[in-house]
Design an enzyme around this catalytic site. Structure first.
Site, PDB file in Angstrom:
ATOM      1  N   GLY A 158      39.946  38.940  45.134  1.00 47.52           N
ATOM      2  CA  GLY A 158      39.141  38.684  43.943  1.00 47.52           C
ATOM      3  C   GLY A 158      39.216  39.874  43.012  1.00 47.52           C
ATOM      4  O   GLY A 158      39.584  40.978  43.428  1.00 47.52           O
ATOM      5  N   GLN A 207      36.575  45.606  36.366  1.00 45.94           N
ATOM      6  CA  GLN A 207      37.501  46.394  37.193  1.00 45.94           C
ATOM      7  C   GLN A 207      38.812  46.697  36.467  1.00 45.94           C
ATOM      8  O   GLN A 207      39.588  47.531  36.933  1.00 45.94           O
ATOM      9  CB  GLN A 207      37.789  45.676  38.522  1.00 45.94           C
ATOM     10  CG  GLN A 207      36.555  45.573  39.424  1.00 45.94           C
ATOM     11  CD  GLN A 207      36.885  44.892  40.730  1.00 45.94           C
ATOM     12  OE1 GLN A 207      36.918  43.667  40.794  1.00 45.94           O
ATOM     13  NE2 GLN A 207      37.157  45.673  41.764  1.00 45.94           N
ATOM     14  N   CYS A 222      36.448  46.809  48.371  1.00 46.46           N
ATOM     15  CA  CYS A 222      36.447  46.647  46.914  1.00 46.46           C
ATOM     16  C   CYS A 222      37.586  47.473  46.349  1.00 46.46           C
ATOM     17  O   CYS A 222      37.747  48.639  46.707  1.00 46.46           O
ATOM     18  CB  CYS A 222      35.116  47.115  46.324  1.00 46.46           C
ATOM     19  SG  CYS A 222      35.040  46.886  44.531  1.00 46.46           S
ATOM     20  N   LEU A 223      38.371  46.859  45.466  1.00 46.28           N
ATOM     21  CA  LEU A 223      39.531  47.559  44.904  1.00 46.28           C
ATOM     22  C   LEU A 223      39.116  48.755  44.052  1.00 46.28           C
ATOM     23  O   LEU A 223      39.932  49.647  43.825  1.00 46.28           O
ATOM     24  CB  LEU A 223      40.369  46.583  44.076  1.00 46.28           C
ATOM     25  CG  LEU A 223      41.041  45.464  44.889  1.00 46.28           C
ATOM     26  CD1 LEU A 223      41.672  44.431  43.964  1.00 46.28           C
ATOM     27  CD2 LEU A 223      42.074  46.032  45.853  1.00 46.28           C
ATOM     28  N   HIS A 235      30.272  38.725  45.400  1.00 42.84           N
ATOM     29  CA  HIS A 235      30.777  40.089  45.165  1.00 42.84           C
ATOM     30  C   HIS A 235      31.265  40.232  43.717  1.00 42.84           C
ATOM     31  O   HIS A 235      30.968  41.228  43.050  1.00 42.84           O
ATOM     32  CB  HIS A 235      31.904  40.368  46.171  1.00 42.84           C
ATOM     33  CG  HIS A 235      32.600  41.684  46.017  1.00 42.84           C
ATOM     34  ND1 HIS A 235      32.506  42.703  46.952  1.00 42.84           N
ATOM     35  CD2 HIS A 235      33.442  42.150  45.051  1.00 42.84           C
ATOM     36  CE1 HIS A 235      33.237  43.735  46.547  1.00 42.84           C
ATOM     37  NE2 HIS A 235      33.827  43.424  45.416  1.00 42.84           N
ATOM     38  N   GLU A 236      31.987  39.215  43.218  1.00 45.44           N
ATOM     39  CA  GLU A 236      32.523  39.286  41.850  1.00 45.44           C
ATOM     40  C   GLU A 236      31.410  39.172  40.814  1.00 45.44           C
ATOM     41  O   GLU A 236      31.430  39.881  39.797  1.00 45.44           O
ATOM     42  CB  GLU A 236      33.585  38.203  41.618  1.00 45.44           C
ATOM     43  CG  GLU A 236      34.782  38.221  42.564  1.00 45.44           C
ATOM     44  CD  GLU A 236      35.399  39.580  42.798  1.00 45.44           C
ATOM     45  OE1 GLU A 236      35.253  40.469  41.933  1.00 45.44           O
ATOM     46  OE2 GLU A 236      36.012  39.779  43.854  1.00 45.44           O
ATOM     47  N   HIS A 294      29.766  42.407  40.306  1.00 44.34           N
ATOM     48  CA  HIS A 294      30.500  43.300  39.395  1.00 44.34           C
ATOM     49  C   HIS A 294      30.096  43.056  37.943  1.00 44.34           C
ATOM     50  O   HIS A 294      29.983  43.997  37.155  1.00 44.34           O
ATOM     51  CB  HIS A 294      32.012  43.071  39.514  1.00 44.34           C
ATOM     52  CG  HIS A 294      32.678  43.849  40.613  1.00 44.34           C
ATOM     53  ND1 HIS A 294      32.673  45.217  40.668  1.00 44.34           N
ATOM     54  CD2 HIS A 294      33.398  43.446  41.691  1.00 44.34           C
ATOM     55  CE1 HIS A 294      33.361  45.631  41.738  1.00 44.34           C
ATOM     56  NE2 HIS A 294      33.810  44.565  42.377  1.00 44.34           N
TER      57      HIS A 294
HETATM   58  O1  GNR Z   1      39.972  42.178  48.022  1.00 48.40           O
HETATM   59  C1  GNR Z   1      38.771  42.119  48.243  1.00 48.40           C
HETATM   60  N1  GNR Z   1      38.333  41.755  49.467  1.00 48.40           N
HETATM   61  C2  GNR Z   1      37.011  41.453  49.752  1.00 48.40           C
HETATM   62  C3  GNR Z   1      36.630  41.371  51.088  1.00 48.40           C
HETATM   63  C4  GNR Z   1      35.333  41.044  51.416  1.00 48.40           C
HETATM   64  C5  GNR Z   1      34.416  40.790  50.442  1.00 48.40           C
HETATM   65  C6  GNR Z   1      34.773  40.887  49.104  1.00 48.40           C
HETATM   66  C7  GNR Z   1      36.064  41.208  48.774  1.00 48.40           C
HETATM   67  S1  GNR Z   1      36.525  41.302  47.088  1.00 48.40           S
HETATM   68  C8  GNR Z   1      37.806  42.472  47.174  1.00 48.40           C
HETATM   69  C9  GNR Z   1      38.463  42.677  45.834  1.00 48.40           C
HETATM   70  C10 GNR Z   1      37.464  43.236  44.850  1.00 48.40           C
HETATM   71  O2  GNR Z   1      37.163  44.393  44.782  1.00 48.40           O
HETATM   72  N2  GNR Z   1      36.871  42.375  44.063  1.00 48.40           N
HETATM   73  O3  GNR Z   1      35.935  42.784  43.196  1.00 48.40           O
HETATM   74 NI    NI Z   2      35.057  44.562  44.104  1.00 45.41          NI
END
Ligand code: GNR
Ligand code: NI
Length: 172
Positions: free
Chosen positions: A46, A51, A93-94, A135-136, A139
């Protein structure tokens, strides 16, 4: 499609609230496509617009199996229903490389969003997809997985990332 640089914490843009998309136009569609390419390159499941430094309510996801792409593009996503049942899982999270945090979230959610054609859709999700959607959307509200930790642990992690960035800057 273009790979855009990923913003790494600590960074003010990751703490900001993103603005709704007024209309899903070509600019928004290009942003979605660039975000997908950036996400596949990373790789991740995601990515949210802040980001890549854009404070718009746009996210992309792909939880397809290896080699089989199933891109999801969302503008203005919002949770309209969440299960009472919660679960804890380890999240990456990236924007916080190599930082993994256990986060408690509802197991299942229903989200409403605009797709790349501006059509309003509803998605019912559980498991990893439900977690990724939450999670997104976090952000877009300036919330990171480390914000679920104590202030002390968050501070330690962010300080470590800041130091790492300085080391990399000096190495060129
Ligand atoms: O790549 C991602 N893996 C992930 C694993 C568990 C819960 C959420 C994520 S999202 C993350 C990519 C990212 O930072 N998205 O904002
Ligand atoms: Ni993230």
């Amino acid at each position: 499609m273009t790979i855009r640089p990923i913003v790494i914490a600590p960074d003010r843009r990751l703490k900001s609230k993103s603005a709704p998309v007024a209309q899903v136009d070509d600019g928004v569609r290009r942003l979605m496509d660039d975000m997908l390419e950036t996400m596949y390159d990373a790789p991740g499941i995601g990515l949210a617009a802040p980001q890549v430094g854009v404070l718009s309510r746009v996210v992309v996801m792909d939880l397809g199996e290896e080699g089989e792409r199933k891109p999801i593009r969302m503008a203005n996503p919002r949770i309209v229903k969440a299960s009472d049942e919660e679960a804890v899982a380890n999240e990456g999270c990236l924007s916080l490389p190599e930082i993994y945090v256990d986060v408690t979230r509802p197991v299942a959610v229903t989200a409403r969003y605009l797709d790349e054609n501006g059509q309003e859709l509803e998605i019912e999700a559980d498991g990893l997809l439900a977690r990724c959607i939450q999670h997104e959307i976090d952000h877009l509200d300036g919330v990171l997985h480390v914000d679920y930790l104590s202030a002390l642990r968050r501070k330690m992690i962010l300080r470590r990332l800041d130091k790492q960035r300085k080391v990399e800057a000096e190495a060129g």
